[in-house]
Design a protein around this motif. Structure first.
Motif, PDB file in Angstrom:
ATOM      1  N   HIS A   1     102.735 142.336 160.920  1.00 11.98           N
ATOM      2  CA  HIS A   1     102.198 143.600 161.415  1.00 11.98           C
ATOM      3  C   HIS A   1     101.135 144.149 160.479  1.00 11.98           C
ATOM      4  O   HIS A   1     100.146 144.721 160.926  1.00 11.98           O
ATOM      5  CB  HIS A   1     103.328 144.609 161.624  1.00 11.98           C
TER       6      HIS A   1
ATOM      7  N   ILE B   1     108.108 133.922 150.255  1.00  8.46           N
ATOM      8  CA  ILE B   1     107.074 133.107 150.901  1.00  8.46           C
ATOM      9  C   ILE B   1     106.835 131.837 150.096  1.00  8.46           C
ATOM     10  O   ILE B   1     106.729 130.749 150.640  1.00  8.46           O
ATOM     11  CB  ILE B   1     105.773 133.913 151.066  1.00  8.46           C
TER      12      ILE B   1
ATOM     13  N   HIS C   1     104.865 135.324 160.605  1.00  8.28           N
ATOM     14  CA  HIS C   1     105.829 135.415 161.700  1.00  8.28           C
ATOM     15  C   HIS C   1     106.677 134.143 161.774  1.00  8.28           C
ATOM     16  O   HIS C   1     107.883 134.204 162.013  1.00  8.28           O
ATOM     17  CB  HIS C   1     105.088 135.649 163.010  1.00  8.28           C
ATOM     18  N   GLU C   2     106.051 132.994 161.563  1.00 10.88           N
ATOM     19  CA  GLU C   2     106.802 131.739 161.609  1.00 10.88           C
ATOM     20  C   GLU C   2     107.853 131.701 160.508  1.00 10.88           C
ATOM     21  O   GLU C   2     108.889 131.057 160.640  1.00 10.88           O
ATOM     22  CB  GLU C   2     105.886 130.525 161.450  1.00 10.88           C
ATOM     23  N   LEU C   3     107.577 132.390 159.408  1.00 14.23           N
ATOM     24  CA  LEU C   3     108.552 132.445 158.311  1.00 14.23           C
ATOM     25  C   LEU C   3     109.595 133.523 158.555  1.00 14.23           C
ATOM     26  O   LEU C   3     110.493 133.701 157.740  1.00 14.23           O
ATOM     27  CB  LEU C   3     107.841 132.739 156.992  1.00 14.23           C
ATOM     28  N   GLY C   4     109.475 134.255 159.644  1.00 17.72           N
ATOM     29  CA  GLY C   4     110.407 135.342 159.913  1.00 17.72           C
ATOM     30  C   GLY C   4     110.057 136.605 159.151  1.00 17.72           C
ATOM     31  O   GLY C   4     110.878 137.503 159.035  1.00 17.72           O
ATOM     32  N   PHE C   5     108.830 136.679 158.618  1.00 19.08           N
ATOM     33  CA  PHE C   5     108.429 137.841 157.816  1.00 19.08           C
ATOM     34  C   PHE C   5     107.545 138.735 158.678  1.00 19.08           C
ATOM     35  O   PHE C   5     106.331 138.767 158.536  1.00 19.08           O
ATOM     36  CB  PHE C   5     107.660 137.348 156.588  1.00 19.08           C
ATOM     37  N   ASP C   6     108.170 139.478 159.605  1.00 22.90           N
ATOM     38  CA  ASP C   6     107.389 140.212 160.584  1.00 22.90           C
ATOM     39  C   ASP C   6     106.641 141.400 160.002  1.00 22.90           C
ATOM     40  O   ASP C   6     105.623 141.811 160.535  1.00 22.90           O
ATOM     41  CB  ASP C   6     108.285 140.674 161.740  1.00 22.90           C
ATOM     42  N   SER C   7     107.147 141.973 158.903  1.00 23.83           N
ATOM     43  CA  SER C   7     106.433 143.109 158.305  1.00 23.83           C
ATOM     44  C   SER C   7     105.037 142.690 157.896  1.00 23.83           C
ATOM     45  O   SER C   7     104.069 143.423 158.097  1.00 23.83           O
ATOM     46  CB  SER C   7     107.180 143.615 157.072  1.00 23.83           C
TER      47      SER C   7
END
Lengths: 331, 407
Positions: B126, B193, B117-123
């Motif tokens: 989840h 990532i 999430h901190e990397l903006g990778f919300d998938s």
């Protein structure tokens, strides 16, 4: 040239349609994104609910902001976004303001919302917003060149191969689909140009992986951080309309086919079919340029994004341009 | 005009899950200086504990941290068991390890989601959090609750691992073995990532040792240190366990954010193996040294002495200090959570990185701020002693003792 009265009549109709469609597409975007992340997601009308809520909220202007700049930027962003839509073919109709400007103007108009966001961020007096505004400008300088190459190449191709009066006019480009003007070499070139344009799209629309100017977890929504209430609603609307406008531009440049070209229809049915077909095309462009990408990647850092747009993306655009030229001149 | 400006992250900021104030001096996008302030979530838990009996404290200790709520009551019971010389039944020791390792799995997977999430990778966030549900289901099946389990007791555990539980636990372990390949692919192979974590937030081995980093943060820098091995407790002495460093995966330890992700993922794998070993060797027998709580309380009331219990929590070394003085409640109880030791290493990690790296680097030590806040500084100048003042007082005291000795 005198302004046609019907244009004046159609401008508000088009603007409202654009805003409604923008909100609707944002709803679909959020729902689809959620589905891809195995979430239930908000209802499709969520953006409308958000808009209503924001419009009811208090509009707070920070104490150390430059008030008139801070308040005017959301309006400028929204009007520029709507103006773009009046210059590109929309819902199967020719551009409303064709004759009053061409692709070069669209190129500039598309920059205005980003600039307005940056200026609004700087004027808000917040450190986070300033960082966001700096990032927005760096990002803009990175993708603009690749974007212009795509536009100019297509205009050049149209001038070279199709005897039209004004190559930069979107009407002439949408009348003569570019795919028919080239051989195999040019076809590959056009595909590369389309790829470059799609890669520019997330940055242009401020979506992941290039939502660097907002970057929620880093700078707390960056340029938006001080905006609230009506101003924030206007900014969200501007972004939604810009998404539609940019997708329409991609459709106009690369997929200007009308539904009636495949299935002969008459009268009002033809108009509706064309409009729906147009929306499907816009949706497909949005899906690959924005929705699909933003669930599949992590956020770039601003230097990584700049390097990506000045490096690989620019290279793709340049190779595309070279191939199109080669194919056209030799073929 | 200076080019640098101040950027304040926290106490409230979307990148932070708990309040801590990080002050940065930033030049453009580059961080030049870092400092941090603590004390926003002090809850006086130790103070409250010193007014309660040991069995009540167990439940209080569980609430020090929302995530590592196995290791706190476990460390507290270990400290008290040492003072009261209570021998924990062997079966209970194994069940404690099973619970601790289940907690490690859920904590590390939760962390992996936060990092994404901190990397903006919300998938990815989840996905990991959905995967985590399985271990929470198992914890609920074993203990009746997902997070705050209330399963520990002085001298053992309160709930047994029943025969019918074992196949279900094995099934869950198999599920994680299957998921592990996918998690590894996402976190260790994904280009976006890797671009955001490789060589970002580097903590050299030398600095990790100097600043006393603990847990995965230290191990990612190549420091082979793990309380489960160095000061083996509970059932760990009987289990096959090695400190997890990046060398295990055949890589050189660079001490960057990527290595910290790698170490945590490898530890998930290690935990799966440890639980498997525990299930295989689970001895029969009682699970409590003294099942009648009234008797236990009377016994504990009479004890005197002090002790320190060490634990390898998911985030690193956890210390509970306890002093009993033949009273209802402890004379002193002090907790040092792993994040307390891992905050100073944040400074070398964050200096020189970019603003965009702050969230992921700060998250990479897996900070647990409310565990760390064991003291709060109130605005009363007399109560704050500087280093020099402390030294002066010490010298005075030493001289006084020397004078007394001479007489």
């Amino acid at each position: 040239m005198t302004m046609d009265f019907s244009v004046l009549l159609f401008v508000p109709v088009f603007s409202i349609t654009a805003i409604l469609l923008g909100l609707f597409f944002r709803g679909i975007d959020r729902k689809l994104g959620a589905k891809m992340q195995a979430r239930i997601g908000p209802p499709i009308i969520q953006p409308f609910i958000d808009l209503k809520k924001l419009l009811m909220k208090e509009n707070i202007v920070p104490e150390n902001a430059i008030k008139w700049v801070f308040n005017s930027m959301p309006l400028i962003a929204l009007s520029a976004s709507i103006l773009v839509l009046l210059y590109v073919p929309f819902l199967g109709f020719p551009p409303l303001l064709s004759g009053y400007g061409d692709l070069i103007l669209v190129l500039y108009l598309l920059m205005i919302p980003a600039l307005a966001l940056a200026v609004g961020g700087f004027s808000s007096g917040s450190t986070y917003a300033s960082v966001g505004a700096q990032r927005e400008l760096v990002l803009m300088m990175s993708y603009e060149f690749a974007f212009s190459i795509v536009i100019v190449t297509i205009a050049w191709l149209v001038t070279k191969t199709a005897p039209v009066i004004n190559a930069f006019s979107l009407v002439s480009i949408s009348v003569v689909p570019v795919w028919g003007l080239v051989g195999v070499m040019g076809f590959i070139g056009l595909l590369l140009l389309l790829l470059a344009l799609m890669l520019v799209m997330p940055a242009e629309l401020g979506r992941l992986p290039a939502d660097i100017a907002e970057a929620k977890t880093e700078i707390a929504d960056g340029v938006f951080v001080e905006y609230s209430g009506r101003n924030l609603a206007l900014l969200y609307l501007a972004l939604d309309v810009r998404t539609i406008a940019f997708s329409s531009l991609v459709v106009a440049l690369f997929f200007p086919f009308a539904f009636t070209e495949f299935v002969p229809l008459q009268g009002i049915v033809a108009v509706i079919a064309n409009a729906l077909f147009f929306l499907v095309k816009v949706f497909i462009v949005m899906f690959f340029g924005s929705i699909f990408v933003h669930v599949a990647v992590a956020r770039f850092r601003v230097d990584q994004a700049a390097r990506a747009y000045w490096g690989p993306v620019l290279l793709i655009a340049l190779i595309g341009m070279a191939l199109v030229m080669w194919g056209t001149v030799l073929g | 005009m200076s080019n640098s400006f101040e950027l304040c992250v926290g106490p409230i900021h979307p990148a932070l899950k708990e309040p801590i104030q990080l002050d940065f001096e930033v030049e453009g996008e580059r961080v030049k200086n870092v400092s941090f302030k603590l004390g926003q979530v002090h809850r006086a838990i130790e103070w409250a504990g010193m007014r309660r009996n040991p069995i009540q404290i167990l439940y209080l200790a569980e609430r020090i941290c929302g995530i590592c709520n196995v290791c706190h009551p476990m460390a507290f019971s270990m400290a008290l068991e040492k003072i009261a010389e209570i021998e924990v039944p062997k079966r209970a020791e194994y069940i404690r390890v099973i619970n601790a390792e289940l907690e490690r799995i859920h904590s590390h997977i939760l962390w992996a989601g936060v990092a994404a999430h901190e990397l903006g990778f919300d998938s990815v966030m989840h996905y990991t959090w959905r995967v985590r549900e399985k271990v929470l289901d198992i914890i609920e099946m074993l203990n009746g609750n997902r997070i705050t389990k209330g399963v520990f007791m002085i001298g053992g555990v309160r709930r047994d691992v029943k025969k019918e539980h074992i196949p279900k636990i094995r099934q869950a372990l198999q599920y994680y073995r299957d998921c592990y390949a996918k998690l590894e692919k996402i976190f260790l192979k994904d280009a976006s990532i890797k671009a955001r974590t490789r060589d970002i937030g580097v903590l050299s081995k030398k600095e990790a040792l100097k600043l006393c980093a603990v847990g995965p943060t230290a191990r990612a820098s190549g420091v082979k240190k793990d309380i489960r091995v160095d000061f083996a407790y509970a059932a760990y002495p009987w289990l096959d366990i090695k400190p997890v460093t990046p060398e295990i995966a055949g890589l050189k330890a660079r001490g960057d954010t990527f290595d910290r992700i790698l170490v945590r993922l490898l530890e998930v794998k290690q935990s799966i193996d440890l639980i498997e070993q525990c299930l295989n060797d689970l001895p029969a027998g009682p699970i409590l040294a003294e099942p009648v709580l009234q008797k236990l309380l009377v016994q504990l009331k009479g004890v005197e002495g002090e002790s320190i219990a060490l634990q390898e929590a998911p985030r690193g070394e956890l210390i509970h200090y306890l002093k009993m003085a033949a009273q209802d409640s402890p004379y002193a109880w002090k907790v040092r959570a792993p994040t307390y030791a891992n905050l100073p290493p944040l400074i070398p990690m964050l200096s020189g990185c970019e603003i965009a790296d702050i969230p992921i680097v700060a998250a990479s030590i897996d900070p647990c701020i409310s565990c760390t806040n064991r003291v709060v500084q109130i605005d009363n100048d007399d109560s704050i002693l500087s280093m020099d003042k402390l030294r002066e007082l010490s010298v005075q005291k030493t001289n006084k003792i020397l004078r007394e000795v001479k007489k």
